[in-house]
Design a protein around this motif. Structure first.
Motif, short mmCIF file in Angstrom:
data_model
loop_
_atom_site.label_atom_id
_atom_site.label_comp_id
_atom_site.label_asym_id
_atom_site.label_seq_id
_atom_site.Cartn_x
_atom_site.Cartn_y
_atom_site.Cartn_z
N HIS A 102 56.55 70.97 57.69
CA HIS A 102 55.59 70.32 58.58
C HIS A 102 54.41 69.77 57.77
CE1 HIS A 102 53.61 69.52 62.40
NE2 HIS A 102 52.52 70.08 61.90
N ARG A 103 53.92 70.57 56.84
CA ARG A 103 52.82 70.10 55.99
C ARG A 103 53.27 68.97 55.08
NH1 ARG A 103 49.18 75.27 54.35
NH2 ARG A 103 49.12 76.19 56.41
N THR A 140 55.76 66.82 55.53
CA THR A 140 55.97 65.58 56.27
C THR A 140 54.65 64.97 56.73
OG1 THR A 140 56.36 66.84 58.31
CG2 THR A 140 58.30 66.15 57.04
N GLY A 141 53.70 65.79 57.09
CA GLY A 141 52.38 65.27 57.47
C GLY A 141 51.71 64.57 56.31
N PRO A 180 61.24 62.05 58.92
CA PRO A 180 59.97 62.79 58.77
C PRO A 180 59.07 62.65 59.99
CG PRO A 180 60.37 61.41 56.85
CD PRO A 180 61.41 61.07 57.85
N TYR A 206 60.60 64.84 62.85
CA TYR A 206 60.44 66.27 62.54
C TYR A 206 58.98 66.70 62.71
CZ TYR A 206 60.36 70.75 60.29
OH TYR A 206 60.16 72.08 60.06
N HIS A 207 58.07 65.89 62.19
CA HIS A 207 56.65 66.25 62.27
C HIS A 207 56.19 66.29 63.73
CE1 HIS A 207 52.76 66.87 60.39
NE2 HIS A 207 52.24 66.05 61.29
N ASN A 256 57.98 69.48 65.41
CA ASN A 256 57.42 70.74 64.89
C ASN A 256 55.94 70.85 65.24
OD1 ASN A 256 58.23 73.12 63.52
ND2 ASN A 256 56.96 72.51 61.79
N GLY A 257 55.26 69.73 65.42
CA GLY A 257 53.87 69.76 65.89
C GLY A 257 53.77 70.37 67.27
#
Length: 186
Positions: free
Chosen positions: A85-86, A88-89, A140, A143-144, A147-148
């Motif tokens: 998550h980090r 991809t962010g 990405p 997913y972000h 997952n966010g």
């Protein structure tokens, strides 16, 4: 009254357990006791070591054991998902900033990054290349986003048990891949 009894009892215990400590207290005057001059001191010993203290510290640090960090843990969907998550962010925001900067400075350098030229160059690609490129860009992002939502659920205090973390982690992976492929086929 009570405090005097407590003080007398503790002095009596001290006299029985450590008689020499009582003698040193008896020799000291009340002024010396009040000023803290009756404190036992130890003579300073010095070593003939002339080595630089910073070098001693460096040697001590090199002799310390190294913490194994993540290498001893079995990979789990919880911490892998949070790490991704980090990542991809960071990747999404970094790509956005680079692209926006390139778009703004493109007229000064003669680059053709306007929408018409980008659409024409993308349209000239074969279908397989389009799907791969769109999937690579969409995965990405999806997913972000997914997952966010999972992290927001955690911030509300829901779904923090291990079975739920595992289920939601794999659900996020599945939904992210499915939605990325869906976006790529549009």
């Amino acid at each position: 009254m009570f405090s005097q009894k407590v003080a007398q009892q503790s002095l009596r215990r001290l006299a029985v357990q450590q008689p020499f400590a009582m003698q040193s207290m008896m020799r000291a005057s009340p002024v010396a006791i009040a000023l803290g001059k009756n404190i036992q001191t130890r003579q300073v010993t010095s070593s003939p070591n002339t080595e630089d203290p910073n070098q001693i510290l460096v040697k001590q640090r090199l002799a310390r054991p190294i913490a194994p960090h993540l290498s001893i843990y079995k990979p789990q969907i919880g911490w892998i998902g949070s790490s991704l998550h980090r990542v991809t962010g960071f990747a999404l925001s970094g790509t956005l900033y680079l692209w926006a900067t390139a778009y703004l400075v493109s007229p000064a350098f003669g680059w053709h990054l306007e929408s018409a030229s980008m659409a024409a160059s993308f349209g000239a690609l074969p279908l397989a290349a389009k799907v791969i490129l769109k999937s690579t860009l969409a995965l990405p992002f999806t997913y972000h986003c997914m997952n966010g939502l999972r992290h927001l659920m955690w911030d509300l205090g829901r779904g923090l048990s291990n079975p739920v973390i595992i289920k939601t982690g794999w659900t996020v992976v599945g939904l992210s891949i499915a939605s990325a492929v869906g976006l790529a086929l549009i």
